[in-house]
Design a protein around this motif. Structure first.
Motif, PDB file in Angstrom:
ATOM      1  N   TRP A 138      -0.717   2.676  -6.251  1.00  0.00           N
ATOM      2  CA  TRP A 138      -1.083   4.173  -5.399  1.00  0.00           C
ATOM      3  C   TRP A 138       0.104   4.357  -4.779  1.00  0.00           C
ATOM      4  N   GLU A 139       0.820   5.465  -4.872  1.00  0.00           N
ATOM      5  CA  GLU A 139       1.980   5.861  -4.179  1.00  0.00           C
ATOM      6  C   GLU A 139       1.772   7.231  -3.333  1.00  0.00           C
ATOM      7  N   PRO A 140       2.644   7.325  -2.137  1.00  0.00           N
ATOM      8  CA  PRO A 140       2.136   8.633  -1.493  1.00  0.00           C
ATOM      9  C   PRO A 140       2.712   9.650  -2.448  1.00  0.00           C
ATOM     10  N   ILE A 141       1.957  10.990  -2.097  1.00  0.00           N
ATOM     11  CA  ILE A 141       2.258  12.105  -3.040  1.00  0.00           C
ATOM     12  C   ILE A 141       3.365  12.900  -2.573  1.00  0.00           C
ATOM     13  N   VAL A 161      -3.244  14.117   9.623  1.00  0.00           N
ATOM     14  CA  VAL A 161      -2.226  13.416   9.968  1.00  0.00           C
ATOM     15  C   VAL A 161      -2.278  12.053  10.005  1.00  0.00           C
ATOM     16  N   GLY A 162      -3.327  11.654  10.663  1.00  0.00           N
ATOM     17  CA  GLY A 162      -3.386   9.933  10.509  1.00  0.00           C
ATOM     18  C   GLY A 162      -3.393   9.565   9.023  1.00  0.00           C
ATOM     19  N   SER A 163      -4.287  10.111   8.273  1.00  0.00           N
ATOM     20  CA  SER A 163      -4.234   9.831   6.801  1.00  0.00           C
ATOM     21  C   SER A 163      -3.206   9.975   6.083  1.00  0.00           C
ATOM     22  N   SER A 164      -2.456  11.095   6.103  1.00  0.00           N
ATOM     23  CA  SER A 164      -1.424  11.293   5.345  1.00  0.00           C
ATOM     24  C   SER A 164      -0.286  10.337   5.705  1.00  0.00           C
ATOM     25  N   LEU A 165      -0.092  10.056   6.973  1.00  0.00           N
ATOM     26  CA  LEU A 165       0.932   9.210   7.473  1.00  0.00           C
ATOM     27  C   LEU A 165       1.002   7.867   6.970  1.00  0.00           C
ATOM     28  N   ALA A 166      -0.733   7.382   7.003  1.00  0.00           N
ATOM     29  CA  ALA A 166      -0.920   5.989   6.790  1.00  0.00           C
ATOM     30  C   ALA A 166      -0.699   5.843   5.270  1.00  0.00           C
ATOM     31  N   ALA A 167      -0.887   6.983   4.552  1.00  0.00           N
ATOM     32  CA  ALA A 167      -0.453   6.905   2.905  1.00  0.00           C
ATOM     33  C   ALA A 167       0.834   6.936   2.489  1.00  0.00           C
ATOM     34  N   GLY A 168       1.933   6.983   3.769  1.00  0.00           N
ATOM     35  CA  GLY A 168       3.133   6.862   3.435  1.00  0.00           C
ATOM     36  C   GLY A 168       3.856   8.682   3.236  1.00  0.00           C
ATOM     37  N   CYS A 169       2.810   9.553   3.485  1.00  0.00           N
ATOM     38  CA  CYS A 169       3.611  10.724   3.336  1.00  0.00           C
ATOM     39  C   CYS A 169       4.138  11.372   4.492  1.00  0.00           C
ATOM     40  N   VAL A 463      -7.437   8.093   2.681  1.00  0.00           N
ATOM     41  CA  VAL A 463      -6.055   7.728   2.805  1.00  0.00           C
ATOM     42  C   VAL A 463      -5.626   8.337   1.311  1.00  0.00           C
ATOM     43  N   ARG A 464      -6.534   7.780   0.259  1.00  0.00           N
ATOM     44  CA  ARG A 464      -6.271   8.118  -1.007  1.00  0.00           C
ATOM     45  C   ARG A 464      -6.107   9.624  -1.526  1.00  0.00           C
ATOM     46  N   GLU A 465      -6.783  10.268  -0.869  1.00  0.00           N
ATOM     47  CA  GLU A 465      -6.480  11.827  -1.026  1.00  0.00           C
ATOM     48  C   GLU A 465      -5.219  12.186  -0.981  1.00  0.00           C
ATOM     49  N   TYR A 466      -4.168  11.697  -0.333  1.00  0.00           N
ATOM     50  CA  TYR A 466      -2.971  11.867  -0.052  1.00  0.00           C
ATOM     51  C   TYR A 466      -2.028  10.734  -0.988  1.00  0.00           C
ATOM     52  N   MET A 467      -2.552  10.143  -1.915  1.00  0.00           N
ATOM     53  CA  MET A 467      -1.763   9.381  -2.819  1.00  0.00           C
ATOM     54  C   MET A 467      -1.859   9.906  -4.382  1.00  0.00           C
ATOM     55  N   THR A 468      -1.053   9.182  -5.138  1.00  0.00           N
ATOM     56  CA  THR A 468      -1.120   9.595  -6.683  1.00  0.00           C
ATOM     57  C   THR A 468      -1.094   7.964  -7.405  1.00  0.00           C
TER      58      THR A 468
END
Length: 477
Positions: A138-141, A161-169, A463-468
């Motif tokens: 799983w990688e940040p989108i 913001v919390g979830s997208s940043l936690a995903a690495g975006c 968090v997975r919503e912001y990952m690919t």
């Protein structure tokens, strides 16, 4: 607090907008101007997009544990600044101070959950033929555009913001132009926590211009929006044309099904607290009440009595208080729905009037025996209005509850386990509260079906919503 001057946050710095045009920010409890909101120009938006690209290049290479530590520091700063943030939130949005404090703490909880969940985005090693390895990661989108509403000016930005940043975006946050102060304090907390420049950018101004320009920008890889169904569908259409993932959390018109085996006083009192929280301006607010015939009259009378006892004020400390709606426009729209229902035969149990004087206060309103042809039965009121009708059978009430295009939240109250299971599985929505009005927690997925949107915020899914997902095959030569 005086009239505040706001700036944008781009590339790790607070900067003025290129244009001198501003919007007036009005305190809904007093009608007074409390801030001037700058209008970001296309040049400002391009700068934010370029900054997000640079921030993403840095942030995606930052170890998840290090990202987690910075995000947790931001949450801790929000907790420390709770009183300051709550006062700003109450002033810009109108909710009573106890609700504003609770929202600040909930925002910190959401950020903390996302921070830790960002350390658990596990991939897989998949059994493969001899000599090869199958791996998934799983990688940040990439840079995310986050568009947030006015009704929860801190919780909604905190989720995204919390979830997208936690995903690495990286993230470009555009809060509602009606309530930018809370979001500004969120960004300030992240900046003070040591977030690298460009990872979180804040733009303010015209929502149509900003959403259209940034969603079309090559730098933006995904969009997340909370707001109306109409705007959500338009953004989804635009995102679909651009092949960009879109997380949509849209409107609702939540049914509440009350069976005749409940404690009327207890459930009615809890229902009033849930209904009139944030002056009913909650997408999951209980709105359409269906009460079994045997207790219908007693339940409506009890609910109306508790609703009528609420006091109208914004910055008081009382627990039995309700603030104003966010604007005169909102109050007028609600008044029109109430008058339409009354004209078509609904009975006004309590309320129904705008309070004279300063601010945009509307009395807690209870309408009984509301005909299906009344607009309020099919249009989300989004305010302090509850509507009541009676039912007899489960089949009848499920048909009524599922009869709208909304599918966000629903609630049911009964001591009968078989009935609870039948109804909860029969409801076509994303969230069901069984003997509970709690449907939004850091640990649980939040989102709806049908016109209420798609995708989920919070929980392990958030968090997975912001990952690919990337699949790698390792062969041998």
């Amino acid at each position: 607090m005086g009239i505040r001057k706001l700036d944008l946050h781009i590339g790790g710095a607070w900067v003025p907008a290129s244009s001198r045009e501003t919007l007036d920010l009005v305190n809904p409890a007093t009608g007074e101007i409390i801030a001037h909101v700058p209008l970001a120009t296309p040049a400002d938006l391009d700068a934010a997009a370029a900054s997000a690209v640079e921030g993403f290049a840095t942030w995606r290479r930052t170890a998840p544990a290090a990202r987690c530590a910075i995000i947790l520091r931001a949450a801790a700063l929000l907790r420390e600044r709770r009183e300051t943030v709550a006062a700003l939130m109450s002033a810009e949005q109108g909710k009573p101070l106890p609700e504003a404090r609770a929202e600040t703490l909930r925002a910190a909880e959401l950020i903390e959950w996302a921070a830790e969940e960002g350390r658990r985005t596990y991939g897989q090693t998949i059994p493969a033929p001899d000599g090869t390895r199958y791996l998934s990661f799983w990688e940040p989108i990439g840079p995310v555009l986050a568009l947030t509403p006015w009704n929860f000016p801190l919780v909604s930005p905190a989720r995204k913001v919390g979830s997208s940043l936690a995903a690495g975006c990286s993230c470009i946050l555009k809060p509602s132009e009606i309530t930018p102060l809370s979001a500004t304090e969120l960004v300030r907390a992240f900046a003070d926590a040591g977030l690298p420049a460009g990872v979180l950018n804040l733009v303010l101004g015209n929502p149509a211009l900003i959403s259209r320009h940034l969603l079309e920008h090559d730098a933006v890889r995904a969009v997340t929006f909370t707001g109306s169904v109409t705007v959500g569908k338009s953004l989804s259409e635009q995102a679909g044309r651009l092949m960009k993932p879109a997380l949509m959390e849209l409107g609702g018109h939540s049914p509440v099904i009350v069976f005749d085996d409940v404690d009327v006083e207890k459930i009615a009192k809890a229902a009033v607290k849930a209904k009139f929280r944030n002056a009913g301006q909650v997408c999951t607010s209980p709105t359409r009440f269906y009460v079994q015939a045997k207790i219908y009259d007693a339940f409506v009378d009890t609910f109306g009595r508790h609703a009528a006892a609420l006091r109208l004020e914004a910055q008081g400390e009382g627990v039995d208080t309700m603030g104003p709606v966010v604007s005169e426009r909102r109050r007028m729209a609600l008044s029109e729905l109430i008058e339409d229902a009354r004209a078509k035969g609904a009975r006004v149990v309590t309320g129904g009037k705008a309070r004279a004087g300063a601010g945009f206060f509307l009395e807690p309103t209870v309408l009984a025996d509301v005909p299906a042809k009344a607009r309020i039965m099919s249009e989300e009121p989004f305010g302090p209005v509850a509507v009541f009708n009676r039912f007899t059978t489960i089949e009848e009430v499920l048909s009524a509850a599922n009869g709208l295009p909304f599918g966000l939240a629903a609630y049911l109250f009964t001591a009968n386990l078989a009935a609870a299971r039948q109804v909860s599985h029969g409801l076509d929505c994303g969230i069901v509260g069984v003997n509970s009005f709690s449907g939004s927690n850091p640990e649980t997925p939040f989102g709806g079906n049908k016109d209420s949107g798609h995708g989920r915020e919070g929980g392990t899914e958030g968090v997975r919503e912001y990952m690919t997902l990337k699949f790698i095959v390792e062969g041998t030569l």
